[in-house]
Design an enzyme around this catalytic site. Structure first.
Site, PDB file in Angstrom:
ATOM      1  N   SER A   1       0.833  -1.193   0.000  1.00  0.00           N
ATOM      2  CA  SER A   1       0.000   0.000   0.000  1.00  0.00           C
ATOM      3  C   SER A   1       0.875   1.254   0.000  1.00  0.00           C
ATOM      4  CB  SER A   1      -0.957  -0.037   1.201  1.00  0.00           C
ATOM      5  OG  SER A   1      -1.991   0.897   1.051  1.00  0.00           O
TER       6      SER A   1
ATOM      7  N   GLU B   1      -9.792  -4.121  -5.739  1.00  0.00           N
ATOM      8  CA  GLU B   1      -9.463  -3.076  -4.773  1.00  0.00           C
ATOM      9  C   GLU B   1      -9.359  -1.708  -5.432  1.00  0.00           C
ATOM     10  OE1 GLU B   1      -5.505  -2.914  -3.147  1.00  0.00           O
ATOM     11  OE2 GLU B   1      -4.801  -4.416  -4.583  1.00  0.00           O
TER      12      GLU B   1
ATOM     13  N   HIS C   1      -7.718  -5.536  -0.200  1.00  0.00           N
ATOM     14  CA  HIS C   1      -6.492  -4.750  -0.229  1.00  0.00           C
ATOM     15  C   HIS C   1      -5.451  -5.374   0.701  1.00  0.00           C
ATOM     16  CE1 HIS C   1      -3.993  -1.201  -0.554  1.00  0.00           C
ATOM     17  NE2 HIS C   1      -4.056  -0.978   0.751  1.00  0.00           N
TER      18      HIS C   1
END
Length: 320
Positions: free
Chosen positions: A159, A253, A283
């Site tokens: 991320s 996602e 995610h």
């Protein structure tokens, strides 16, 4: 060169996990998007990771960098390969730390046989994304100073940490340091410019969440006197000569398009890129490797990539 692989997913366990996250984590993120300037207790979130058991036979220790602490995870005795992973955790540059990612770090250490070094970099809203990147560079310097072989070292992140992992490779190049062997970016955030790309909602993030993160980052950067220029990103920064890169992303996602754009931008710059698209996963599903077979398989493929690139044989630097 871009090599794309579409992989399976969407099984019963994945569906149950998605429903659970939608019912618990997503409402909290939704509330944050409505009032991001409130003094949210960001540091408390990391302590939720205390309920996660460390991966068996791995070692955990802490050490200091110039501006932050860091975690060192060692693989089980007898399985060390001499490799190093510099891991940048996710959490929207707001949350995460020693506890929340320790299972994922442990699984990476076990699969790769690497010593995993994870800086708990400075975070929003007190610090800038640029500060976080500086801490990541300090972690890489620390690894080199303590004997890490760059040709056996991989940068890795999920991320927001995926953003940092790729940008760290850029900063290493700019600083004239020895290049790492490879980069792994799981569900990476790519752009830090609010409004540049519309983001759909997903299991974790409402439609407005990513834009709110971007706007906050830009505001803190400006408050720190860094000017009004957009924060440098992996799709805009110089990319030629970066090491081989693995990008893993879920088709379901909010950051799916970011992962694809990153892979395409790197490939256009001549970087060898492997893009893996996992079907209907949440995610950073890799963090659920103890629950989801798809997540365990994804970590296995990360290990395969590390074994291919971190061989200890010096690579010729790309020219052009």
């Amino acid at each position: 060169m871009l090599q794309r692989t579409d992989l399976g997913g969407g099984g019963l366990r994945s569906t149950v996990l998605a429903l659970a996250l939608r019912a618990t984590v997503r409402p909290v993120i939704t509330a944050w998007t409505l009032a991001p300037r409130l003094p949210w207790p960001y540091g408390v979130v990391d302590h939720a990771g205390r309920f996660l058991r460390p991966v068996r036979d791995t070692g955990y220790a802490r050490y200091r960098l110039p501006h932050c602490s860091a975690t060192r995870v060692t693989p089980p005795e007898g399985s060390a390969t001499g490799r190093t992973v510099v891991y940048l955790h996710g959490g929207a540059f707001l949350v995460g730390g020693h506890h929340l990612h320790r299972q994922l770090l442990g699984r990476v250490a076990v699969r790769t046989g690497a010593e995993v070094l994870a800086p708990q970099y400075r975070k929003l809203p007190r610090h800038t994304v640029s500060d976080a990147l500086a801490d990541a560079l300090d972690a890489y310097r620390h690894a080199l100073d303590h004997g890490a072989d760059p040709t056996r070292t991989v940068l890795m992140g999920d991320s927001a940490g995926g953003f940092l992992a790729v940008m760290l490779a850029v900063e290493i190049q700019r600083a004239g340091l020895p290049a790492p062997a490879g980069v792994v970016a799981m569900s990476p955030l790519v752009d830090m410019v609010a409004g540049d790309v519309p983001y759909p909602g997903c299991t974790l993030f409402p439609r407005s969440a990513i834009g709110r993160f971007q706007a906050l980052a830009a505001r803190v950067e400006g408050r720190a006197g860094r000017g009004t220029d957009p924060i440098d990103s992996p799709t805009h920064a110089p990319r030629r000569g970066l090491p081989p890169t693995l990008v893993q992303v879920s088709s379901a996602e909010s950051l799916y398009a970011d992962g694809v754009r990153l892979a395409e931008a790197l490939a256009d710059a001549g970087v060898a890129v492997e893009l893996e698209v996992w079907d209907r996963q949440v995610h950073v599903f890799q963090a659920a490797a103890g629950l989801l077979p798809e997540a365990a398989a994804a970590i296995e493929r990360v290990g395969d990539f590390v074994e291919r690139v971190a061989t200890g044989r010096a690579r010729l630097r790309a020219v052009g």
